[in-house]
Design an enzyme around this catalytic site. Structure first.
Site, PDB file in Angstrom:
ATOM      1  N   ARG A   1       2.094   8.831  -7.707  1.00  0.00           N
ATOM      2  CA  ARG A   1       2.614   7.519  -8.082  1.00  0.00           C
ATOM      3  C   ARG A   1       3.480   7.543  -9.333  1.00  0.00           C
ATOM      4  O   ARG A   1       4.515   6.889  -9.393  1.00  0.00           O
ATOM      5  CB  ARG A   1       1.440   6.561  -8.303  1.00  0.00           C
TER       6      ARG A   1
ATOM      7  N   SER B   1       0.797  -1.233   0.000  1.00  0.00           N
ATOM      8  CA  SER B   1       0.000   0.000   0.000  1.00  0.00           C
ATOM      9  C   SER B   1       0.825   1.278   0.000  1.00  0.00           C
ATOM     10  O   SER B   1       1.848   1.387   0.657  1.00  0.00           O
ATOM     11  CB  SER B   1      -0.890   0.013   1.235  1.00  0.00           C
TER      12      SER B   1
END
Lengths: 246, 646
Positions: free
Chosen positions: B338, B285
């Protein structure tokens, strides 16, 4: 690593099943159990043989779809994991591995190692929810819940519905599964209003679908991949008795 | 080129959704009972939509390929869900969530859609709490939050490392309630294989019962696709094994446009690849980046030594470590979006500083946080993730840093939809990851859950009525009508053809080869040449597939090989479109990085003057090049700038 696999093969629910033995070699110890079966299936496809059918999807231990009985234990010989998280390093080179489907009357077999667990959905449909429609609900922080209660509810809510508890229970009881949902909602103020009806309906559905009774052997807790506690079953009993007297 | 109408309502940004709802057409309760809606997929979007539509009184049929709707891959989302509650009093607001999402998406998403998403984000939290979702709480009993990438506020709600599971089980419980109430009919292990169009409108689907192999026809006044993303085109991804593009691809071939197919999210923190037998990649995560620090050795000789196992990471001195995200992006540090974090990891590994036996890994180190907060706090926050890591890698991340590397995780692209989430086929809607709409060229962490539930609970149940209001006089149709029979026939022929090839190579072997082409040539970095090569290689591979694939068993039984074969056939077509889209987009933006277009510092260089549009691809028939339609993106509220996380 090399292994001998004894795998339950059965064409469909009506057919007669049997164990078939396969040899597999040059398996990496870092390989997962299902990846080992993938390699077996590649070999079988090469020989125009029928690959072994098994359920799987997320392969990270959360969807609850994988469901193999390995050497007499659901999800194999390790604590707190599903089959897809089992790695071959947990076995010894040259081991014989016996692989079976979940066996329970309420989980009829579909093919080989695949069974039908729709019975679990049917139990949830009887009351595994809070009856709120979309919209018109209060602000999230309008319902304070103590961290302790909330954490206990989360412990129970982690159930992935894989059915290992049923598979390992000598009575094929679904008490751990049912108690996890009943507990989660009984611990939270949101679930209190319907608690009585919920526990009655879910338990009666469980009985109707052919799951057995609980005789407190604790096998379910020992084998649950999410380590759901048997104390949830105690809470289920309490909820059930309260519902009968009130 | 066709006319694309995004149907964005007039008015100021903050008023659009309110005004839309106030003036849209509705269907009265008596008529709702006469209308059938098909929903395909039972993830966050599909389950929440079906439950909400059932509650409203529509007749819903819902389909999933798994044995239970509770298995959909939304369940694997770990970190959390964003909402603009500002419970932390740290300056959050609907506007800020909207702004962060547009910026995070590198200015390639629609303003109106994203603002609506931010508006309804708060309702989602309320809804889930009311359902009994056990979100993490503070000792005072109120909801807890944490931070995620691309934001400077703490707006992420979570349930340990299993937020997706808990939200999905919430939606599943609402769905179960409607199944019991009789408003929703559940079809487990039943996979959509084609869309049926009658007189230009979506009117049903053809599906395959995965247990018996029987081909089924189902009618609906409207059809909703909620089948998730197509990351499995890369073979190795964090998606579930069964996640596929088939429903989305079939509707594309029936006339729905496909938006921005090349926008793929490569997630920076996954467990690195370790062998060619590997079937999937496991995500760690993004929440770990709250307390984990990412680094590689500063000296190449140290990197070399750890690769050969001669040096342990814990033996490398603090001054010899390169915390490259903190160095390059001091303002956001380890919490950059990301795409930025993934590219930075690739850059270090390509430059020879990577670790792990393959050199394709970087460290995610918790030592600093464990010293600061104690092991117990870290265990409370991430215990299940650490355990998951240890089971796979056989190393204890409390004692030695985790090793991570980017992997395919999510697809921002998808079926093109207008503001009402309707595709270019009337009566066909697409929700959740299956559509292209809200994340632009890069999705922020904890926003997928938000979008799936926003679409399903709070957007589609409104907008679909605006369409169905005009359909209340349409009676239920017989599935013996010609369009149903034709769709059924073409599905049967496709299956027969696949079964009859009896070639030499397994379905998986083709899928792996396709995945390698996609990862090498249309992956984290792309060039004009690599995309062109990918197109010709995929065309050749596809031709080989239809000549040489081996599908064992028969069509009339439970046959996972055939299921895979049908899915891979579609991936082999989609991959080509992704490469075409990547080739066409001569700029870098978000997750789409064309090596030719980068700044001197190696950041993505957008070309707004030529590419500030949604590329909506239109199918033109087998063997024909698809047509490119452009939906211009107009920013009226946000000043478009180069993203800066420094």
């Amino acid at each position: 690593m090399d292994f001998t696999l004894k795998i339950w093969r059965q064409e469909n629910a009506q057919a007669k099943g049997k164990f078939v033995t396969y040899k597999i070699s040059k398996i990496s110890e870092d390989c997962s159990f299902l990846e080992m079966l993938d390699q077996l299936n590649e070999q079988l496809v090469d020989k125009f043989d029928h690959p072994v059918c098994f359920d799987h999807d997320c392969r990270e231990g959360i969807c609850g779809m994988c469901s193999l009985y390995i050497n007499g234990r659901p999800h194999g010989n390790d604590q707190g994991i599903t089959t897809c998280q089992l790695h071959m390093r947990k076995f010894k080179d040259g081991d014989t591995i016996v692989i079976e489907p979940w066996r329970a009357k309420a989980f009829p077999l579909i093919k080989d190692l695949v069974v039908d667990r729709v019975a679990f959905d049917k139990i949830i449909q009887e009351g595994g929810y809070v009856s709120v429609n979309t919209g018109g609900v209060p602000d999230g922080n309008a319902i304070p819940i103590s961290k302790e209660k909330s954490d206990l509810a989360m412990d129970a809510a982690q159930c992935i519905g894989c059915g290992a508890c049923v598979a390992t229970c000598k009575n094929a009881s679904a008490m751990l599964f049912v108690s996890a949902k009943v507990s989660q909602l009984a611990l939270l103020p949101q679930g209190k209003l319907e608690a009585k009806k919920r526990v009655e309906n879910m338990v009666s559905k469980m009985d109707e679908l052919g799951f057995g009774s609980c005789t407190n052997t604790g096998a379910c807790e020992a084998e649950c991949p999410k380590e759901i506690k048997i104390s949830n079953i105690a809470r289920l009993f309490r909820e059930y008795y309260v519902s009968t007297v009130s | 080129m066709s006319e694309l109408n995004s149907k964005i309502p007039q008015g100021t940004l903050a008023e659009k959704w309110t005004k839309y709802k106030a003036t849209q057409n509705l269907v009265n309760p008596a008529n709702k009972r006469k209308l059938d809606i098909i929903v395909v997929g039972t993830g966050l979007a599909g389950a929440s939509a079906a439950a909400s539509l059932g509650e409203l009184g529509f007749n819903v049929k819902i389909f999933c390929y798994q044995d239970s709707p509770r298995r959909a891959h939304s369940i694997a989302a770990q970190g959390g869900i964003n909402a603009a509650k500002n419970y932390q009093n740290d300056g959050d607001s609907v506007y800020r969530l909207f702004y962060d999402t547009i910026k995070g998406g590198d200015y390639r998403a629609r303003e109106a859609n994203v603002h609506r998403l931010a508006e309804v984000s708060n309702n989602i939290i309320d809804q889930c709490v009311a359902q009994g979702v056990p979100f993490a709480r503070e000792y005072g009993g109120l909801l807890d939050n944490r931070s995620f990438g691309g934001a400077q506020v703490s707006r992420t709600f979570y349930a340990r490392g299993q937020t997706g599971q808990q939200l999905l089980l919430g939606a599943y419980s609402a769905l179960s309630r409607q199944i019991k109430a009789g408003t929703v009919e559940m079809h487990n292990r039943d996979e959509m294989l084609d869309l049926v169009i009658v007189d230009g409108k979506a009117r049903g689907i053809v599906s395959r019962n995965l247990i018996t192999g029987e081909i089924e026809k189902h009618f609906g006044h409207a059809v909703v696709i909620a089948t998730g993303g197509y990351g499995n085109v890369f073979f190795l991804s964090t998606n579930a094994m069964g996640s596929n593009t088939s429903a989305a691809w079939q509707v594309y071939k029936k006339g729905a446009f496909f938006g921005n197919p090349c926008f793929t999210q490569i997630h920076p923190t996954c467990i690195p690849v370790h062998g060619d037998y590997q079937s999937k990649l496991t995500l760690m995560s993004e929440s770990l980046r709250n307390d984990g620090r990412i680094w590689v050795p500063k000296k190449k000789e140290d990197a070399e030594a750890v690769r050969q196992g001669k040096l342990k990471p814990t033996q490398i001195k603090e001054e010899d470590r390169d915390y490259y995200l903190e160095r390059r992006y001091p303002a956001f540090g380890n919490l950059v979006p990301r795409d930025v974090a993934s590219r930075a990891a690739k850059e270090r590994c390509d430059a020879g500083f990577g670790v792990g036996t393959t050199g394709l890994a970087v460290y995610l180190d918790f030592a600093t946080s464990i010293n600061r907060l104690g092991k117990k706090v870290i265990e409370e926050r991430y215990g299940n993730l650490f355990q998951m890591y240890e089971k796979i890698v056989d190393e204890n991340p409390y004692e030695t840093p985790m090793m991570i590397y980017p992997a395919v995780h999510y697809t921002m692209g998808g079926v093109w939809v207008d503001y009402e989430l309707q595709t270019t086929i009337p009566g066909l809607f697409a929700i959740g990851e299956a559509n292209f709409s809200d994340h632009g060229a890069n999705r922020l962490g904890a926003s997928a859950l938000m979008q799936g539930l926003a679409d399903g609970y709070f957007v589609l149940p409104y907008t679909i009525q605006n369409y169905l209001a005009a359909d209340i006089r349409t009676p239920r149709m017989s599935t013996d009508l010609d369009p149903f029979k034709e769709a059924e026939k073409s599905v049967k022929e496709k299956i027969e053809k696949l079964m009859s090839i009896k070639g030499k190579h397994s379905v998986d072997s083709f899928h792996k080869r396709l995945g390698k082409i996609m990862w090498d040539k249309v992956g984290m970095a792309r060039t004009k040449q690599s995309c062109s090569e990918a197109i010709s290689e995929i065309v050749a591979l596809r031709a080989e597939y239809w000549k040489d694939v081996r599908v064992t068993g028969t069509a009339n039984e439970f046959n996972p090989e055939l299921e895979k074969a049908l899915r891979v056939a579609d991936f082999l077509e989609l991959g080509e479109l992704m490469a075409r889209d990547a080739l066409n987009r001569e700029e870098s933006c978000g997750g789409h990085f064309r090596e030719e277009y980068q700044t001197e510092e190696g950041e993505a260089e957008r070309h707004d003057e030529n590419f500030m549009y949604v590329a909506a691809w239109e199918y033109k028939g087998e063997g024909q090049e698809p047509a490119l339609n452009k939906e211009p993106l107009i920013y009226e509220n946000i000043k478009v700038a180069q993203r800066n996380y420094k």
